[in-house]
Design a protein around this motif. Structure first.
Motif: not given
Length: 273
Positions: A35-40, A101-110, A133-141, A187-189
């Motif tokens: 839910w957090h991943v989708a909300a962000r 995105l992946t469902g285990d990265n709840p710290f992605i930043m809008p 950026l911290p692991l789990g917050t980098n973005i692929e487009v 940091l591992r996020l």
């Protein structure tokens, strides 16, 4: 007008942390990780559509039900051929550009999502990756045309299982890297192990009520106050999909050098000549 969508890869079959998509965050009855991943992702101004891409396995029926109840689009496809799953989902929702995105990265930043999409569109490239950026917050487009070509041409199992290695490796695709300088880069996020989940809970417990979309600055200020938090999950190692064998060897060589195993590295280099 370019239609941008975020596709969240998620399933319940994690080996190290089963059902992690549904773990509450924070632990005391918070929303789920997924839910957090989708909300962000929804909070990013550039994203028109957010959807979860899960498997057709009966074990993932719960993800489909969750998405229905949470009013999140859900697409179901192959468990192993994730590339086709992403391509078909993007095709169904008529996306011109896909944020993976992946469902285990709840710290992605809008804000990072918006910046990555803007740079991707402005540069008119096939693929954009943020780094630093911290692991789990980098973005692929990735552009839909590149996703379509990869889905048609990629034959290696690893290329189909991890979506983007073929695009990153093969000639003919225009790629770019957007580099950030972050005090949190080590940091591992991401949430892959129980200790990752412990850190995520500690951060969400302190920050979420104050700001549902807390950012890197908020995390950095908290860590300055409680620097011991950075040690909660430092022992964990992340599995990685490499675009080439050379990249994989380079990463392994760095690890051996840092650990002082220079003779082992020398022998390995001799064997692989």
């Amino acid at each position: 007008m370019v239609t941008v969508g975020a596709i969240i890869q998620a399933r319940l079959g994690s080996e190290r942390l089963p059902n992690k998509a549904f773990l509450p965050l924070p632990f005391n009855n918070g929303p789920t990780l997924l839910w957090h991943v989708a909300a962000r992702a929804k909070a990013a101004q550039s994203i028109a559509t957010v959807l979860v891409a899960t498997t057709e396995n009966t074990t993932d029926n719960a993800i489909y039900t969750f998405c229905q109840k949470s009013q999140i689009n859900c697409f179901r496809g192959s468990e192993d051929d994730v590339l086709t799953r992403f391509y078909t989902a993007a095709q169904k929702y008529k996306l011109d550009v896909v944020v993976r995105l992946t469902g285990d990265n709840p710290f992605i930043m809008p804000e990072t999502l918006d910046e990555a999409v803007a740079k991707h569109v402005d540069a008119d490239v096939d693929y954009t990756l943020t780094e630093g950026l911290p692991l789990g917050t980098n973005i692929e487009v990735v552009s839909f045309s590149a996703l379509e070509r990869a889905a048609r041409m990629a034959t290696e199992e690893a290329d189909r299982e991890h979506v983007t290695p073929y695009i990153r490796r093969e000639q003919g695709f225009k790629t770019q890297r957007v580099t950030y300088t972050s005090a949190l880069s080590a940091l591992r996020l991401t949430v892959d192990y129980p200790s990752d989940y412990a850190l995520a809970n500690l951060l969400y417990d302190r920050l979420y009520d104050q700001n549902k979309l807390f950012n890197f600055t908020d995390i950095e200020e908290l860590l300055q106050e409680h620097d011991w938090l950075t040690n909660v999950n430092t022992q964990n190692q992340q599995r990685q999909a490499f675009a080439t064998e050379a990249d994989e060897f380079s990463s392994a060589a760095k690890t051996l050098q840092e650990g002082g195993y220079n003779r082992v590295l020398q022998k390995l280099q001799e064997v692989l000549k």
